[in-house]
Scaffold this motif. Structure first.
Motif, mmCIF file in Angstrom:
data_model
loop_
_atom_site.group_PDB
_atom_site.id
_atom_site.type_symbol
_atom_site.label_atom_id
_atom_site.label_comp_id
_atom_site.label_asym_id
_atom_site.label_seq_id
_atom_site.Cartn_x
_atom_site.Cartn_y
_atom_site.Cartn_z
ATOM 1 N N LEU A 490 -8.480 23.302 -4.175
ATOM 2 C CA LEU A 490 -9.976 24.181 -4.203
ATOM 3 C C LEU A 490 -9.876 24.538 -5.314
ATOM 4 N N SER A 491 -8.432 25.513 -5.311
ATOM 5 C CA SER A 491 -8.326 26.381 -5.882
ATOM 6 C C SER A 491 -7.891 26.496 -7.578
ATOM 7 N N HIS A 492 -7.768 25.154 -8.126
ATOM 8 C CA HIS A 492 -7.782 24.705 -9.131
ATOM 9 C C HIS A 492 -9.039 23.720 -9.752
ATOM 10 N N ILE A 493 -9.412 23.426 -8.985
ATOM 11 C CA ILE A 493 -10.713 22.585 -9.417
ATOM 12 C C ILE A 493 -11.593 22.623 -10.701
ATOM 13 N N PHE A 494 -12.073 24.474 -10.701
ATOM 14 C CA PHE A 494 -12.887 24.414 -12.185
ATOM 15 C C PHE A 494 -11.842 24.867 -13.739
ATOM 16 N N ASP A 495 -10.399 24.702 -13.136
ATOM 17 C CA ASP A 495 -9.381 25.038 -14.608
ATOM 18 C C ASP A 495 -9.716 23.864 -15.360
ATOM 19 N N SER A 496 -9.618 24.492 -16.622
ATOM 20 C CA SER A 496 -9.643 23.082 -17.926
ATOM 21 C C SER A 496 -8.337 22.188 -17.455
ATOM 22 N N PHE A 497 -9.220 20.560 -17.907
ATOM 23 C CA PHE A 497 -7.872 19.777 -17.724
ATOM 24 C C PHE A 497 -7.473 19.977 -15.817
ATOM 25 N N PHE A 498 -7.184 20.122 -15.163
ATOM 26 C CA PHE A 498 -7.372 19.669 -13.811
ATOM 27 C C PHE A 498 -7.799 18.403 -13.392
ATOM 28 N N THR A 499 -7.269 17.267 -13.302
ATOM 29 C CA THR A 499 -8.088 16.310 -12.384
ATOM 30 C C THR A 499 -6.886 15.882 -11.039
ATOM 31 N N THR A 500 -7.472 15.231 -10.285
ATOM 32 C CA THR A 500 -7.155 14.021 -8.749
ATOM 33 C C THR A 500 -7.373 12.585 -9.365
ATOM 34 N N ARG A 501 -8.242 13.163 -10.812
ATOM 35 C CA ARG A 501 -8.963 11.343 -10.650
ATOM 36 C C ARG A 501 -7.070 10.268 -11.692
ATOM 37 N N GLY A 502 -5.714 10.833 -11.561
ATOM 38 C CA GLY A 502 -5.251 10.164 -13.060
ATOM 39 C C GLY A 502 -5.603 10.223 -13.908
ATOM 40 N N ASP A 503 -5.395 9.237 -14.624
ATOM 41 C CA ASP A 503 -5.532 9.283 -15.791
ATOM 42 C C ASP A 503 -6.909 8.782 -15.989
ATOM 43 N N ARG A 504 -7.524 8.405 -15.176
ATOM 44 C CA ARG A 504 -9.259 7.832 -15.872
ATOM 45 C C ARG A 504 -10.106 9.414 -15.829
ATOM 46 N N GLY A 505 -9.621 10.517 -14.906
ATOM 47 C CA GLY A 505 -10.365 11.730 -15.173
ATOM 48 C C GLY A 505 -9.767 12.599 -16.915
ATOM 49 N N MET A 506 -10.508 13.405 -16.935
ATOM 50 C CA MET A 506 -10.443 14.389 -18.056
ATOM 51 C C MET A 506 -9.900 15.661 -17.843
ATOM 52 N N GLY A 507 -10.837 15.944 -16.565
ATOM 53 C CA GLY A 507 -10.434 17.821 -15.838
ATOM 54 C C GLY A 507 -11.009 18.336 -16.603
ATOM 55 N N MET A 508 -12.693 17.955 -17.084
ATOM 56 C CA MET A 508 -13.341 18.801 -18.187
ATOM 57 C C MET A 508 -14.358 19.173 -17.361
ATOM 58 N N GLY A 509 -15.051 18.327 -16.459
ATOM 59 C CA GLY A 509 -16.287 18.045 -15.911
ATOM 60 C C GLY A 509 -16.474 19.650 -15.581
ATOM 61 N N LEU A 510 -16.249 19.739 -14.370
ATOM 62 C CA LEU A 510 -16.552 21.463 -13.739
ATOM 63 C C LEU A 510 -16.300 22.459 -14.670
ATOM 64 N N SER A 511 -15.592 22.095 -14.823
ATOM 65 C CA SER A 511 -15.077 23.011 -15.972
ATOM 66 C C SER A 511 -16.113 23.340 -16.558
ATOM 67 N N ILE A 512 -16.601 22.325 -17.800
ATOM 68 C CA ILE A 512 -17.963 22.635 -18.366
ATOM 69 C C ILE A 512 -19.260 23.500 -18.027
ATOM 70 N N SER A 513 -19.031 22.506 -16.283
ATOM 71 C CA SER A 513 -20.893 23.109 -15.314
ATOM 72 C C SER A 513 -20.645 24.116 -15.257
ATOM 73 N N ARG A 514 -19.019 24.612 -14.859
ATOM 74 C CA ARG A 514 -19.796 26.292 -14.299
ATOM 75 C C ARG A 514 -19.781 27.435 -15.921
ATOM 76 N N SER A 515 -18.830 26.548 -17.041
ATOM 77 C CA SER A 515 -19.512 27.324 -17.696
ATOM 78 C C SER A 515 -20.798 27.091 -18.220
ATOM 79 N N ILE A 516 -20.991 26.052 -17.879
ATOM 80 C CA ILE A 516 -23.122 25.744 -18.236
ATOM 81 C C ILE A 516 -23.857 27.557 -17.491
ATOM 82 N N ILE A 517 -23.846 26.826 -16.525
ATOM 83 C CA ILE A 517 -23.546 27.716 -15.062
ATOM 84 C C ILE A 517 -23.631 28.941 -15.100
#
Length: 544
Positions: A490-517
């Motif tokens: 939970l402490s890292h989910i908004f970090d860039s390039f952090f993903t729990t989906r392995g090779d399938r994830g970019m790790g940017m979705g939540l980081s960009i979402s927070r920046s947008i909000i």
């Protein structure tokens, strides 16, 4: 290399240097200069050359005791300057500071309080002489405050730093006044009635000492204003030395010209005022031009960052749509298949002579309806994939949520996830970019749907709620009943390039979402309990 990167490098250069001198060098230079001045004084005493103790004939001379105290000051500052030092080194530095404090305290007690001096055995060798217990108020006060500042510096407590720095400023002010008095031959600035004045070498050494003390912690306390990369720090670094040095230099030159009879006192005064005003004005104009240029570079850099962020956000949207391509293709296949069937049936009906017109019209209506449905699927997909500059408009957040929910409905159905909408009525409008806000909703809801694939023996549900906060902001809550996240994740989910989906994830979705909000003046955060699901909440201000 772009202008923005150059500007950032210049700022980093500025906050680590002071007029091309690295900040960590300033205390070391101060120590060297103090040792040289003290050594010159001691050498003058040994060789019988008073000019080494006063710089100019006829001025007060530096005593042996003063030279020894300056040496102790220099050694103590050298010991205490590094931020990370051993306890033994700190205690040695504080001990030297206390040795400097004892004789000056004794002098003050003896002369001004009439309490008698300290026993001679308490004074270090070379200090227990008649001169150190002499009659210079400014010297005794400066040495006492300097010793106290060094002693406190050894405690390494952040709360003491402002006090230490203000003590240094007070000593520096007195030293500068004394130096002005010597430069302009104003006896009242360094001598008071029957009390002799502090020697010019001593005042100069104290000026260097206080700068070493101040720059020993250049990024903390009151020094933060000078060394910061903000406009205030830039102005102070560039203007303060000019304001101090320029009037001093011009005044000394005009005074020298008057003494040699080149100009009259009145002309000298007028020339001093004119030259000082012109010089300071020129420097202010130069600084203003520099700041305007740097501000333009900063704005260009910010525009570049926003463009790169927009490009990256577009890439994340395309990546998300790529993950949903099977669902989109399946959703689009249904109306196209219906169109094909109704068209084939219509052809057969036209081949028959007794086909009712009303029945044929119904088939054509169905073809039109399915075509519109397919066009709507394509429109929604195109809007999510569209790349364009952000455009702020007023909108109802509930409508965006409904639109994103419809878009993800088939994806949720294929993954056996139930989407529930609990949208509050009569919410105020929000202002922002619809594409960016759609992306936030798409990222969070799509992540929630994927996380529920771990649910095997319990229903899979994603609930989306909207409400109005007590402060009048529009709040959106997206909650799932999936496996949740532990505190570390939970402490890292908004970090860039952090993903729990392995090779399938970019790790940017939540980081960009927070920046947008945050760019929309809102806040986005997450809470989770392992085994009970995760909740993402964001707030947006109502449209003004």
């Amino acid at each position: 290399m772009g202008h923005g990167e150059v500007s950032r490098r210049e700022r980093r250069f500025q906050i680590h240097r002071f007029y091309t001198i690295p900040l960590e060098w300033i205390p070391r230079l101060a120590v060297i200069v103090m040792i040289l001045i003290a050594a010159a004084g001691l050498l003058g005493e040994v060789l019988g050359v008073p000019v080494l103790q006063s710089f100019l004939p006829g001025l007060p001379v530096m005593s042996t005791g003063e030279a020894v105290i300056l040496l102790f000051f220099a050694l103590s500052l050298w010991l205490l300057h590094p931020k990370e030092i051993t306890l033994l080194r700190r205690r040695a530095g504080q001990a030297l500071a206390l040795l400097c404090l004892l004789p000056t305290a004794s002098s003050i007690a003896n002369l001004y309080l009439d309490y008698g001096s300290l026993p001679e055995w308490l004074l270090p060798t070379g200090i227990a002489d008649a001169d150190i217990a002499g009659s210079t108020i400014n010297r005794d006060v400066a040495f006492t405050l300097g010793a106290l500042a060094l002693f406190l510096l050894g405690f390494r407590r952040p709360g003491l730093l402002p006090l230490i720095q203000w003590l240094a400023v007070l000593i520096l002010t007195g030293a500068v006044v004394l130096l002005f008095g010597y430069i302009y031959s104003v006896t009242a600035f360094y001598s008071y009635g029957a009390y002799s004045g502090m020697a010019a070498p001593t005042a100069l050494a104290l000026a260097f000492f206080t700068n070493g003390l101040l720059f020993s912690r250049p990024h903390d306390g009151i020094m933060r204003l000078i060394t910061s990369d903000a406009s205030g720090g830039v102005i102070m670094r560039r203007l303060l030395p000019i304001v101090v040095v320029a009037p001093l230099l011009i005044g000394w030159l005009t005074l020298a010209a008057q003494r040699f009879g080149v100009i009259t006192p009145y002309f000298g005064l007028a020339m001093h005022e004119v030259l000082t005003t012109l010089l300071i004005t020129v420097f202010i104009i130069h600084i203003a031009i520099s700041l305007n240029r740097e501000e333009k570079l900063r704005q260009n850099a910010e525009a570049g960052v926003k463009k790169h962020q927009s490009d990256l956000a577009h890439l994340v949207r395309i990546n998300t749509l790529g993950e949903m391509v099977a669902s989109i293709a399946h959703e689009l296949k249904q109306p196209l298949t219906a169109i094909s069937l109704y068209a084939a049936t219509g052809k057969d009906m036209l081949a028959s002579a007794d086909t009712p017109v009303n029945e044929l019209r119904q088939h054509l209506d169905e073809i039109q309806l399915q075509a519109q449905r397919a066009a709507e699927i394509i429109r929604r997909t195109r809007e999510f994939a569209l790349k364009q500059e952000p455009q702020a408009i007023r909108m109802q957040l509930n409508e965006l949520i409904q639109e994103v929910s419809d878009f993800l409905q088939l994806e949720a159905k294929n993954r056996q996830v139930k989407l529930q909408l609990k949208l509050s009525r009569k919410l105020p409008t929000v202002e922002g970019d619809a594409i960016q806000l759609r992306q936030v909703l798409l990222n969070i809801i799509h992540n929630a749907i994927e996380s529920l694939q771990a649910n095997v023996n319990k229903p899979r549900e994603v609930t989306i709620l909207t409400s109005l906060t007590e402060t009048g902001e529009v709040r959106t809550v997206i909650r799932d009943n999936g496996p949740g996240m532990d505190a570390e994740t939970l402490s890292h989910i908004f970090d860039s390039f952090f993903t729990t989906r392995g090779d399938r994830g970019m790790g940017m979705g939540l980081s960009i979402s927070r920046s947008i909000i945050e760019a929309h003046s809102g806040k986005l955060w997450a809470t989770s309990t392992p085994g009970l699901g995760a909740t993402f909440t964001f707030t947006l201000p109502r449209a003004g």
